[in-house]
Design an enzyme around this catalytic site. Structure first.
Site, PDB file in Angstrom:
ATOM      1  N   GLY A   3       1.078  -0.856   0.266  1.00 49.14           N
ATOM      2  CA  GLY A   3      -0.569  -0.007   0.329  1.00 49.14           C
ATOM      3  C   GLY A   3       0.940   1.020   0.049  1.00 49.14           C
ATOM      4  O   GLY A   3       1.843   1.137   0.556  1.00 49.14           O
ATOM      5  N   GLN A  10       2.679  10.436   0.975  1.00 54.50           N
ATOM      6  CA  GLN A  10       4.359   9.145   1.296  1.00 54.50           C
ATOM      7  C   GLN A  10       5.081  10.081   0.070  1.00 54.50           C
ATOM      8  O   GLN A  10       5.925   8.955   0.200  1.00 54.50           O
ATOM      9  CB  GLN A  10       4.078   7.555   1.838  1.00 54.50           C
ATOM     10  CG  GLN A  10       3.536   7.130   3.166  1.00 54.50           C
ATOM     11  CD  GLN A  10       3.002   5.864   2.459  1.00 54.50           C
ATOM     12  OE1 GLN A  10       2.186   5.048   2.414  1.00 54.50           O
ATOM     13  NE2 GLN A  10       4.399   5.107   2.976  1.00 54.50           N
ATOM     14  N   CYS A  63       6.556  -0.223   7.062  1.00 56.63           N
ATOM     15  CA  CYS A  63       6.069   0.877   6.374  1.00 56.63           C
ATOM     16  C   CYS A  63       7.419   1.667   5.373  1.00 56.63           C
ATOM     17  O   CYS A  63       8.123   1.720   5.699  1.00 56.63           O
ATOM     18  CB  CYS A  63       5.355   2.391   7.236  1.00 56.63           C
ATOM     19  SG  CYS A  63       5.428   3.837   6.249  1.00 56.63           S
ATOM     20  N   HIS A 100      -3.959   1.303   7.885  1.00 54.89           N
ATOM     21  CA  HIS A 100      -2.579   1.709   7.947  1.00 54.89           C
ATOM     22  C   HIS A 100      -2.601   2.900   6.757  1.00 54.89           C
ATOM     23  O   HIS A 100      -2.208   3.893   6.992  1.00 54.89           O
ATOM     24  CB  HIS A 100      -1.464   0.565   7.117  1.00 54.89           C
ATOM     25  CG  HIS A 100      -0.428   0.966   7.219  1.00 54.89           C
ATOM     26  ND1 HIS A 100       0.901   0.664   8.731  1.00 54.89           N
ATOM     27  CD2 HIS A 100       0.329   1.770   6.209  1.00 54.89           C
ATOM     28  CE1 HIS A 100       1.577   0.899   7.580  1.00 54.89           C
ATOM     29  NE2 HIS A 100       2.085   1.657   6.667  1.00 54.89           N
ATOM     30  N   HIS A 153      -2.339   7.273   7.137  1.00 52.10           N
ATOM     31  CA  HIS A 153      -1.426   8.145   6.277  1.00 52.10           C
ATOM     32  C   HIS A 153      -2.214   9.422   6.148  1.00 52.10           C
ATOM     33  O   HIS A 153      -1.403  10.558   5.629  1.00 52.10           O
ATOM     34  CB  HIS A 153      -0.702   7.468   5.110  1.00 52.10           C
ATOM     35  CG  HIS A 153       0.458   7.076   5.660  1.00 52.10           C
ATOM     36  ND1 HIS A 153       1.796   7.553   6.173  1.00 52.10           N
ATOM     37  CD2 HIS A 153       1.014   5.453   5.987  1.00 52.10           C
ATOM     38  CE1 HIS A 153       2.250   5.949   6.569  1.00 52.10           C
ATOM     39  NE2 HIS A 153       1.798   5.244   5.709  1.00 52.10           N
TER      40      HIS A 153
END
Length: 181
Positions: free
Chosen positions: A47, A52, A92, A134, A138
């Site tokens: 993912g 990010q 991550c 998750h 973010h």
């Protein structure tokens, strides 16, 4: 622009921002999602959220199996109806070399839009529900560090210090700017 994208690492302040809803469903949005999928695959992730890659919008992509054709994009996702809890290991892409046990809901519903703006609803449990949570974290500026227990956080302090040092080296003066505020 999308070719210039790269996965950003902790402690980049863009990882802590609340992402804004997507209001325009453009070819650029599709290009961004496609590039995110490439970056995710290259990094062997399952993912990747827009923050990010330094984009402050509510978009994430997943491919839980890594198989061609299993990619999904979620725009403006909203999680609901959590049921049960389970602890599982997570990593991550923005926190390389850090893995931690994190408690998440077992079962969830999600309302989101696709890359054309069409709304849809899904339900998932286990691994996919964990990925959704998750990546949604973010979008809200939350990292697995925030969900780790104190012992786990202590165990990764060396890596966090190295990531901080690398950030400081690549962004001279950034720390000075924080102190002035």
């Amino acid at each position: 622009m999308s070719d210039e994208l790269k996965i950003i690492h902790y402690p980049d302040p863009r990882l802590r921002k609340m992402s804004q809803p997507v209001t325009e469903f453009t070819p650029e949005l599709k290009a961004l999602a496609a590039r995110m999928l490439e970056l995710m695959k290259d990094a062997r992730g399952v993912g990747l959220a827009a923050p990010q890659v330094g984009q402050n919008i509510r978009l994430f992509v997943i491919n839980p199996t890594g198989e061609e054709g299993k990619e999904r994009a979620y725009v403006n996702p909203v999680l609901s109806d959590p049921d049960g809890e389970e602890e599982g290991e997570e990593g991550c892409l923005s926190l390389p070399q850090i893995n931690a046990k994190v408690w998440r809901s077992k079962l969830l519903k999600m309302q989101a839009q696709d890359l054309d703006g069409s709304p849809f609803e899904e339900q998932a449990d286990g691994y996919i529900a964990r990925i959704w949570q998750h990546e949604t974290d973010h979008l809200n500026g939350t990292l697995i560090l925030d969900r780790m227990g104190p012992v786990a956080r202590l165990a990764c302090r060396r890596i966090l210090k190295e990531l901080q040092q690398k950030w400081d080296d690549e962004h001279p003066g950034a720390a000075d700017g924080k102190k002035k505020k």
